[in-house]
Scaffold this active site. Structure first.
Site, PDB file in Angstrom:
ATOM      1  N   GLY A   8       1.381  -1.321   0.142  1.00  0.00           N
ATOM      2  CA  GLY A   8      -0.681  -0.385  -0.189  1.00  0.00           C
ATOM      3  C   GLY A   8       0.826   1.548   0.003  1.00  0.00           C
ATOM      4  N   LYS A  42      -6.345   0.815 -13.777  1.00  0.00           N
ATOM      5  CA  LYS A  42      -8.395   1.025 -13.231  1.00  0.00           C
ATOM      6  C   LYS A  42      -8.380   0.705 -11.323  1.00  0.00           C
ATOM      7  CE  LYS A  42     -12.577   1.524 -13.579  1.00  0.00           C
ATOM      8  NZ  LYS A  42     -13.041   3.077 -14.261  1.00  0.00           N
ATOM      9  N   HIS A  98      -9.216 -10.042  -1.379  1.00  0.00           N
ATOM     10  CA  HIS A  98      -7.808 -10.239  -1.278  1.00  0.00           C
ATOM     11  C   HIS A  98      -7.572 -11.952  -1.300  1.00  0.00           C
ATOM     12  CE1 HIS A  98      -3.460  -9.814  -0.831  1.00  0.00           C
ATOM     13  NE2 HIS A  98      -3.793 -10.730  -0.485  1.00  0.00           N
ATOM     14  N   GLU A 102      -0.859 -13.057  -5.461  1.00  0.00           N
ATOM     15  CA  GLU A 102      -1.821 -12.255  -5.433  1.00  0.00           C
ATOM     16  C   GLU A 102      -2.914 -11.355  -6.188  1.00  0.00           C
ATOM     17  OE1 GLU A 102       0.050 -10.094  -1.506  1.00  0.00           O
ATOM     18  OE2 GLU A 102      -0.542  -9.244  -2.665  1.00  0.00           O
ATOM     19  N   ASN A 137       4.455 -12.981  -4.089  1.00  0.00           N
ATOM     20  CA  ASN A 137       5.455 -12.761  -3.180  1.00  0.00           C
ATOM     21  C   ASN A 137       6.511 -13.900  -3.308  1.00  0.00           C
ATOM     22  OD1 ASN A 137       4.146 -10.370  -1.619  1.00  0.00           O
ATOM     23  ND2 ASN A 137       2.488 -12.295  -1.271  1.00  0.00           N
ATOM     24  N   ARG A 185       8.197 -16.028  -0.757  1.00  0.00           N
ATOM     25  CA  ARG A 185       8.470 -16.673   0.383  1.00  0.00           C
ATOM     26  C   ARG A 185       7.573 -17.406   1.476  1.00  0.00           C
ATOM     27  NH1 ARG A 185       6.114 -10.791   1.279  1.00  0.00           N
ATOM     28  NH2 ARG A 185       3.555 -10.847   2.214  1.00  0.00           N
ATOM     29  N   ILE A 222     -10.275  -0.821  -8.895  1.00  0.00           N
ATOM     30  CA  ILE A 222     -10.912  -2.018  -8.405  1.00  0.00           C
ATOM     31  C   ILE A 222     -12.108  -1.580  -7.810  1.00  0.00           C
ATOM     32  CG2 ILE A 222     -11.381  -4.396  -8.352  1.00  0.00           C
ATOM     33  CD1 ILE A 222     -10.442  -3.944 -11.002  1.00  0.00           C
TER      34      ILE A 222
HETATM   35  C1  MV4 Z   1      -5.512  -2.416  -6.067  1.00  0.00           C
HETATM   36  C2  MV4 Z   1      -6.815  -1.877  -5.094  1.00  0.00           C
HETATM   37  C3  MV4 Z   1      -7.804  -1.443  -6.234  1.00  0.00           C
HETATM   38  N1  MV4 Z   1      -7.488  -1.375  -7.517  1.00  0.00           N
HETATM   39  N2  MV4 Z   1      -5.761  -2.205  -7.167  1.00  0.00           N
HETATM   40  C4  MV4 Z   1      -3.090  -3.006  -2.066  1.00  0.00           C
HETATM   41  C5  MV4 Z   1      -1.908  -2.938  -1.685  1.00  0.00           C
HETATM   42  C6  MV4 Z   1      -0.789  -3.683  -3.097  1.00  0.00           C
HETATM   43  N3  MV4 Z   1      -0.818  -5.214  -2.702  1.00  0.00           N
HETATM   44  C7  MV4 Z   1      -2.255  -3.647  -3.744  1.00  0.00           C
HETATM   45  N4  MV4 Z   1      -3.637  -2.967  -3.049  1.00  0.00           N
HETATM   46  C8  MV4 Z   1      -4.536  -2.914  -4.240  1.00  0.00           C
HETATM   47  N5  MV4 Z   1      -4.605  -2.541  -5.200  1.00  0.00           N
HETATM   48  C9  MV4 Z   1      -5.983  -1.652  -8.249  1.00  0.00           C
HETATM   49  N6  MV4 Z   1      -5.964  -1.964  -9.545  1.00  0.00           N
HETATM   50  C10 MV4 Z   1      -6.729  -2.408  -4.082  1.00  0.00           C
HETATM   51  C11 MV4 Z   1      -5.891  -2.738  -2.994  1.00  0.00           C
HETATM   52  C12 MV4 Z   1      -6.180  -2.294  -1.572  1.00  0.00           C
HETATM   53  C13 MV4 Z   1      -6.623  -3.280  -1.123  1.00  0.00           C
HETATM   54  C14 MV4 Z   1      -5.998  -4.802  -1.624  1.00  0.00           C
HETATM   55  C15 MV4 Z   1      -5.597  -5.968  -1.328  1.00  0.00           C
HETATM   56  C16 MV4 Z   1      -6.653  -5.919   0.302  1.00  0.00           C
HETATM   57  C17 MV4 Z   1      -6.599  -5.075   0.551  1.00  0.00           C
HETATM   58  C18 MV4 Z   1      -6.355  -3.139   0.073  1.00  0.00           C
HETATM   59  C19 MV4 Z   1      -6.613  -2.682   0.985  1.00  0.00           C
HETATM   60  C20 MV4 Z   1      -6.952  -1.197   0.087  1.00  0.00           C
HETATM   61  C21 MV4 Z   1      -6.646  -0.996  -1.835  1.00  0.00           C
END
Ligand code: MV4
Length: 447
Positions: free
Chosen positions: A165, A201, A208, A275, A290, A292, A203
């Site tokens: 994040g 874009k 997750h 992921e 990841n 690991r 989402i």
């Molecule tokens: C995103 C998303 C929505 N749309 N990408 C959060 C950390 C990093 N791994 C990528 N993340 C996100 N990417 C797109 N195109 C929303 C998040 C996100 C999120 C993702 C998984 C678990 C919790 C989250 C909390 C906030 C934002």
């Protein structure tokens, strides 16, 4: 097989690795900082070497001292666990140079998957679904705005060196683009020393969902199904479960196949996690990989009857994997017990555990390094235990988790147990219909 394994880590994961090594008959070396003199990983390892003072930077991140510890004890392999040096390309390279087998990723793999733009381009080439977006690094704000207009708002700016994040900004309309660009660039530069940004874009309301994979050095990759990690707060996972309430057999096959395809394309060796974001329609998109073993790996072990640490050690030693994919036979859920005060913004609460009772009984697994009288040092991660519950269904799992949380007594420090108790009785959580935003509107004030 390895003659001796050094564990370059502490806490529950060090203990977890030692347990498997003992079952495999492989001697172990623990390393520890001066803050961890009373730690169980020292007691249960065959040998232990002090590698420096309390701060991580002078001990668990101290590459020369860890290599020296391996040399003086004649360890021929190192397991890095998670965190610390687990995804450090320099450490991986130094292990190679010193003829010590790292039970973990090569420097090339770390660099390839650690750079999110490169990782995404690699997955696109392999035919893995990704979020529509620029894919490549953005030159300037003008290019960014152009891309955003084409994709359509809302968009998300991400740091190529990011993860977890940091350096990430949601942009709802063009008038917000410049501000988001500047602050994301600044944060990325300060956090990673790399200001590179890319765009996707956004989402909305995703889940997750991650797929556990394992690959051998002969190019074979298989998957061990998914874990749903949508219960997070500020990018810190608090609860993980498998199978995911939103993944059916058809989606599991598609996601598993995509993860395997991605893993085979990069000739992935060892345990890894791919992921994905899953949207409301059930479409899924690659997010990150990841390289690991992850904190939440035990729930996958519970439902597949696999020992993932054992598999890591075996493939690192050159053994072949069976090559079949594994599907959940049961339901498993993990609650992370952190020494934090959930009513005070999850503020860390290090200190002495004055009294302790671990839950037990059918379907309970407790991975922890703490004991009654143990003092949690302030220098490291605040996770002190993982309560892993396994049952026949999600409903039974939640009932059992509630029961186990009631038996779990920790006195002397505040923990996340009250949060988990409240979550287990939450209507939306019980329905299984929640997204990664769920905890944003959760009331923590009465905990
Ligand atoms: C995103 C998303 C929505 N749309 N990408 C959060 C950390 C990093 N791994 C990528 N993340 C996100 N990417 C797109 N195109 C929303 C998040 C996100 C999120 C993702 C998984 C678990 C919790 C989250 C909390 C906030 C934002």
């Amino acid at each position: 097989m390895f003659k001796k394994i050094l564990i370059a880590n502490r806490g529950e994961i060090a203990l977890r690795i030692i347990r498997t090594c003992r079952e495999m008959g492989i001697p172990t070396v623990a390393v520890y900082s001066t803050a961890d003199r009373e730690s169980l990983h020292i007691r249960f390892a065959d040998e232990a070497v002090c590698i420096g003072p309390a701060p991580s930077s002078t001990s668990y991140l101290n590459i020369p001292n860890i290599i020296a510890a391996a040399e003086i004890t004649n360890a021929d392999a190192i397991h890095p666990g998670y965190g610390f040096l687990a995804e450090n390309a320099e450490f991986s390279r130094v292990c190679e140079e010193n003829d010590i087998k790292l039970i973990g990723p090569s420097p090339e793999m770390i660099n390839k998957m650690g750079d999110k733009v490169t990782a995404k381009e690699t997955m696109i080439k392999a035919g893995v679904p990704t979020v529509p977006g620029s894919g490549g690094l953005l030159e300037d704000v003008k290019e960014g705005k152009g891309q955003a207009k084409k994709i359509g708002y809302p968009v998300i700016l991400k740091a190529t060196a990011g993860g977890g994040g940091k350096g990430m900004r949601i942009v709802k309309k063009e008038s917000e683009f410049q501000g988001a660009w500047d602050s994301a660039k600044m944060e990325a530069g300060a956090s990673f020393g790399n200001e590179g940004l890319y765009l996707e874009k956004f989402i909305e309301d995703p889940r997750h969902v991650e797929i556990q994979i394992i690959g051998d050095k002969y190019g074979k990759v298989c998957h061990l199904s998914e874990r749903d990690c949508s219960i997070q707060r500020r990018h810190q996972k608090l609860v993980e479960e498998t199978p995911s309430p939103v993944v059916d057999d058809a989606l599991r096959n598609k996601m598993g196949e995509a993860a395997v395809k991605g893993g085979e394309a990069i000739k992935y060796e060892g345990a890894g996690t791919v992921e994905f974001l899953v949207d409301k329609k059930g479409d899924f998109y690659f997010m990150e990989m990841n390289t690991r073993i992850q904190v939440e790996h035990p729930i996958t072990e519970q439902v597949t009857n696999f020992d993932l640490i054992k598999e890591q050690i075996k493939v690192a030693a050159g053994e072949k994997i069976s090559g079949i994919n594994y599907y959940p036979q049961l339901y498993s859920m993990e609650c992370r017990i952190n020494a934090e005060d959930p009513s005070k913004d999850f503020r860390p609460c290090p200190g002495k555990i004055t009294s302790l009772n671990f839950p037990g009984g059918q379907g309970i697994r407790l991975d922890s390094h703490v004991y009654a009288g143990y003092t949690i040092p302030p220098n490291y991660d605040s996770m002190i235990a993982k309560l892993i519950v396994t049952a026949q269904s999600r409903e039974e799992c939640i009932v059992r988790m509630n029961r186990a949380l009631d038996e779990f007594i920790i006195e002397g420090v505040k923990t996340t147990i009250p949060f988990h108790k409240k979550l287990m009785t939450d209507e939306i959580f019980n329905s299984g219909k929640f997204t990664t935003n769920f905890l944003e509107s959760f009331d923590f004030s009465d905990l």
